[in-house]
Design a protein around this motif. Structure first.
Motif, PDB file in Angstrom:
ATOM      1  N   ALA A  38      34.157  40.561  39.375  1.00 45.55           N
ATOM      2  CA  ALA A  38      33.347  39.847  38.411  1.00 45.55           C
ATOM      3  C   ALA A  38      32.068  40.512  39.276  1.00 45.55           C
ATOM      4  O   ALA A  38      31.234  41.306  38.348  1.00 45.55           O
ATOM      5  N   GLY A  39      32.299  40.473  40.828  1.00 46.25           N
ATOM      6  CA  GLY A  39      31.208  41.087  41.516  1.00 46.25           C
ATOM      7  C   GLY A  39      30.943  42.210  41.147  1.00 46.25           C
ATOM      8  O   GLY A  39      29.110  43.071  40.615  1.00 46.25           O
ATOM      9  N   VAL A  40      31.751  43.569  41.321  1.00 43.62           N
ATOM     10  CA  VAL A  40      31.696  44.908  40.973  1.00 43.62           C
ATOM     11  C   VAL A  40      31.638  45.221  39.006  1.00 43.62           C
ATOM     12  O   VAL A  40      30.673  46.329  39.137  1.00 43.62           O
ATOM     13  N   SER A  41      31.717  44.726  38.334  1.00 44.72           N
ATOM     14  CA  SER A  41      31.852  44.841  36.794  1.00 44.72           C
ATOM     15  C   SER A  41      30.813  44.453  36.285  1.00 44.72           C
ATOM     16  O   SER A  41      30.225  44.876  34.749  1.00 44.72           O
ATOM     17  N   VAL A  85      40.218  40.073  34.251  1.00 45.76           N
ATOM     18  CA  VAL A  85      40.144  38.469  34.405  1.00 45.76           C
ATOM     19  C   VAL A  85      38.057  38.356  34.981  1.00 45.76           C
ATOM     20  O   VAL A  85      37.421  38.055  34.541  1.00 45.76           O
ATOM     21  N   GLY A  86      38.306  38.637  36.046  1.00 49.05           N
ATOM     22  CA  GLY A  86      37.304  39.288  36.638  1.00 49.05           C
ATOM     23  C   GLY A  86      35.807  39.919  36.163  1.00 49.05           C
ATOM     24  O   GLY A  86      35.119  39.414  35.333  1.00 49.05           O
ATOM     25  N   ALA A  87      36.352  41.313  35.348  1.00 50.33           N
ATOM     26  CA  ALA A  87      35.319  41.770  34.993  1.00 50.33           C
ATOM     27  C   ALA A  87      35.503  41.488  33.598  1.00 50.33           C
ATOM     28  O   ALA A  87      34.037  41.355  32.918  1.00 50.33           O
ATOM     29  N   SER A  88      36.355  40.204  33.020  1.00 52.77           N
ATOM     30  CA  SER A  88      36.027  39.860  31.526  1.00 52.77           C
ATOM     31  C   SER A  88      35.092  38.585  31.623  1.00 52.77           C
ATOM     32  O   SER A  88      34.388  38.862  30.696  1.00 52.77           O
ATOM     33  N   THR A  89      35.018  37.406  32.710  1.00 58.84           N
ATOM     34  CA  THR A  89      33.833  36.480  32.813  1.00 58.84           C
ATOM     35  C   THR A  89      32.037  37.832  32.997  1.00 58.84           C
ATOM     36  O   THR A  89      31.823  37.230  33.175  1.00 58.84           O
ATOM     37  N   SER A  90      32.568  39.036  33.559  1.00 60.22           N
ATOM     38  CA  SER A  90      31.301  39.359  34.573  1.00 60.22           C
ATOM     39  C   SER A  90      30.034  39.792  33.266  1.00 60.22           C
ATOM     40  O   SER A  90      29.453  41.177  33.135  1.00 60.22           O
ATOM     41  N   SER A 146      33.505  44.866  50.127  1.00 61.51           N
ATOM     42  CA  SER A 146      35.047  43.614  50.080  1.00 61.51           C
ATOM     43  C   SER A 146      36.471  43.704  49.512  1.00 61.51           C
ATOM     44  O   SER A 146      37.159  44.236  49.805  1.00 61.51           O
ATOM     45  N   LEU A 147      36.424  44.307  47.885  1.00 65.27           N
ATOM     46  CA  LEU A 147      37.269  44.705  47.462  1.00 65.27           C
ATOM     47  C   LEU A 147      37.754  45.719  48.284  1.00 65.27           C
ATOM     48  O   LEU A 147      39.543  45.821  47.992  1.00 65.27           O
ATOM     49  N   GLU A 148      37.520  47.092  48.486  1.00 62.04           N
ATOM     50  CA  GLU A 148      37.909  47.715  49.411  1.00 62.04           C
ATOM     51  C   GLU A 148      38.963  47.299  50.219  1.00 62.04           C
ATOM     52  O   GLU A 148      40.398  47.273  50.931  1.00 62.04           O
ATOM     53  N   GLY A 149      38.522  46.206  51.164  1.00 66.02           N
ATOM     54  CA  GLY A 149      39.275  45.292  52.741  1.00 66.02           C
ATOM     55  C   GLY A 149      40.025  44.634  52.075  1.00 66.02           C
ATOM     56  O   GLY A 149      41.053  44.956  52.363  1.00 66.02           O
ATOM     57  N   LEU A 150      40.458  44.162  50.272  1.00 64.21           N
ATOM     58  CA  LEU A 150      41.503  42.853  50.402  1.00 64.21           C
ATOM     59  C   LEU A 150      42.478  44.324  50.054  1.00 64.21           C
ATOM     60  O   LEU A 150      43.404  43.406  49.617  1.00 64.21           O
ATOM     61  N   VAL A 151      42.207  44.914  49.092  1.00 62.76           N
ATOM     62  CA  VAL A 151      43.550  46.375  49.016  1.00 62.76           C
ATOM     63  C   VAL A 151      43.963  46.478  50.076  1.00 62.76           C
ATOM     64  O   VAL A 151      44.650  47.123  50.231  1.00 62.76           O
ATOM     65  N   ARG A 152      42.685  47.171  51.061  1.00 59.06           N
ATOM     66  CA  ARG A 152      43.476  47.627  52.289  1.00 59.06           C
ATOM     67  C   ARG A 152      44.142  46.199  53.507  1.00 59.06           C
ATOM     68  O   ARG A 152      45.407  46.561  53.624  1.00 59.06           O
ATOM     69  N   TYR A 153      43.719  45.434  53.127  1.00 54.97           N
ATOM     70  CA  TYR A 153      44.772  44.085  53.224  1.00 54.97           C
ATOM     71  C   TYR A 153      46.044  44.167  52.559  1.00 54.97           C
ATOM     72  O   TYR A 153      46.780  43.344  54.260  1.00 54.97           O
ATOM     73  N   THR A 154      46.125  44.204  51.544  1.00 53.60           N
ATOM     74  CA  THR A 154      47.817  43.651  50.881  1.00 53.60           C
ATOM     75  C   THR A 154      48.783  44.806  51.584  1.00 53.60           C
ATOM     76  O   THR A 154      50.102  43.842  51.622  1.00 53.60           O
ATOM     77  N   ILE A 155      47.820  46.106  52.476  1.00 55.74           N
ATOM     78  CA  ILE A 155      49.383  46.222  52.672  1.00 55.74           C
ATOM     79  C   ILE A 155      49.291  46.399  54.346  1.00 55.74           C
ATOM     80  O   ILE A 155      50.478  47.474  54.691  1.00 55.74           O
ATOM     81  N   GLU A 156      48.097  46.124  54.936  1.00 58.05           N
ATOM     82  CA  GLU A 156      48.373  45.269  56.342  1.00 58.05           C
ATOM     83  C   GLU A 156      48.102  45.012  57.223  1.00 58.05           C
ATOM     84  O   GLU A 156      48.570  44.462  58.260  1.00 58.05           O
TER      85      GLU A 156
END
Length: 324
Positions: free
Chosen positions: A58-61, A183-188, A311-321
């Motif tokens: 939502a923040g980035v969108s 949902v995040g994008a839609s609510t923005s 933070s979104l990039e960090g969260l994506v990185r977290y999913t595989i690390e």
């Protein structure tokens, strides 16, 4: 530098704190037993990655709004309902290291609690006119159910191809993370194209997330789910599918026999694990996981730099690390 969830959460720390209060309110009931059980469920919450995906996308969108809170709550309510029902189906006594609802209050109550959570999510959307959000999340719940049933059907025959495997994890896991991002994008207030872009982004993250989960089965990390649990449950995951595809007819026949008939035997499970490791199954699965990871990050490149994007990039990185 390894991603840290607290650091990732920093741009939305206030929103996450507010969300927790709102979520507790959404779950309240006038029935004392039900209130007691829902309080227990809230207390044993996990990493809260789903609401994080909603708020960050939502923040980035375009920006976090009041409906972002309802969207995150809708996803949590419907997802929690499916987990409570899953524990009944699987006869599971634990969930995230805590006793499951069915272990403490028996199956009948657990099923009814799951139904209650489902109805709370539906009413939350209907009462606020959030029909677009309801459509997005209901679609994900349908996909998750179909994916689970497809996996069960295929586990009986042990004939999952790589293509079918991708379909299963797309439905079972990726559809939920995709719905968080949509949902995040839609609510923005984002338009259809941007909502679809974020849904695609979430799906790629979900695919990478599930492959990482499948790799835990082979003990590549010190922490995680019990070693060989997928093999014991006759789940055909990517490392195993690749190894079988590249095995001789005789070797393939032997491994299939072990999974079908010796899946409770620790020695046989370890033999299957060694077979997958020697066949390059782990390297292949890691390669595919990294491809989805890179594709997800590519979709974020068009967004302007911001704390939400980082933070979104960090969260994506977290999913595989992550280690569990």
């Amino acid at each position: 530098m390894k991603p840290d969830l607290k650091q990732i959460q920093s741009p939305i720390a206030t929103e996450m704190e507010e969300f927790e209060k709102k979520f507790r309110d959404f779950m309240k009931s006038k029935v004392k037993l039900l209130d007691h059980i829902t309080n227990y469920i809230v207390r044993r919450k996990g990493k809260q990655m789903r609401p994080m995906f909603v708020f960050l996308t939502a923040g980035v969108s375009g920006g976090i709004t009041e409906s972002s809170y309802r969207g995150a709550a809708l996803i949590e309510l419907l997802h929690t309902a499916t987990l409570v029902h899953d524990d009944v189906v699987d006869d599971a006594n634990y969930r995230r290291g805590f006793f499951s609802v069915n272990a403490l209050w028996k199956n009948k109550i657990a099923v009814l609690v799951g139904d209650y959570l489902l109805s709370r999510g539906l009413l939350l959307s209907v009462d606020n006119g959030d029909f677009d959000l309801l459509r997005i999340v209901s679609h994900a719940v349908r996909e998750m159910s179909e994916g689970e049933l497809l996996q069960i059907a295929k586990a009986r025959k042990l004939d999952i191809t790589e293509e079918v495997y991708y379909k299963i994890i797309r439905q079972k896991t990726a559809s939920l993370i995709a719905s968080c991002c949509a949902v995040g994008a839609s609510t923005s207030g984002a338009g259809t194209d941007l909502i679809e872009k974020m849904r695609d982004f979430g799906e790629k993250v979900g695919m990478a997330f599930q492959i990482k989960d499948d790799l835990f089965d082979y003990g590549e990390d010190e922490i995680g789910k019990p070693l060989g649990i997928d093999i014991k449950e006759k789940k055909m995951t990517l490392p195993l599918i690749y190894a079988l595809n590249n095995a001789s007819w005789l070797e393939k026949k032997k491994i299939i026999y072990l999974i079908r008939n010796k899946n409770e035997d620790k020695k046989a499970v370890n033999e299957v694990i060694d077979f997958v490791k020697k066949s390059g199954g782990l390297e292949y699965a890691t390669e595919v996981m990294n491809r989805y990871f890179e594709e997800a990050l590519d979709l974020l490149k068009s967004f302007p730099e911001s704390a939400y994007k980082s933070s979104l990039e960090g969260l994506v990185r977290y999913t595989i690390e992550r280690k569990k």
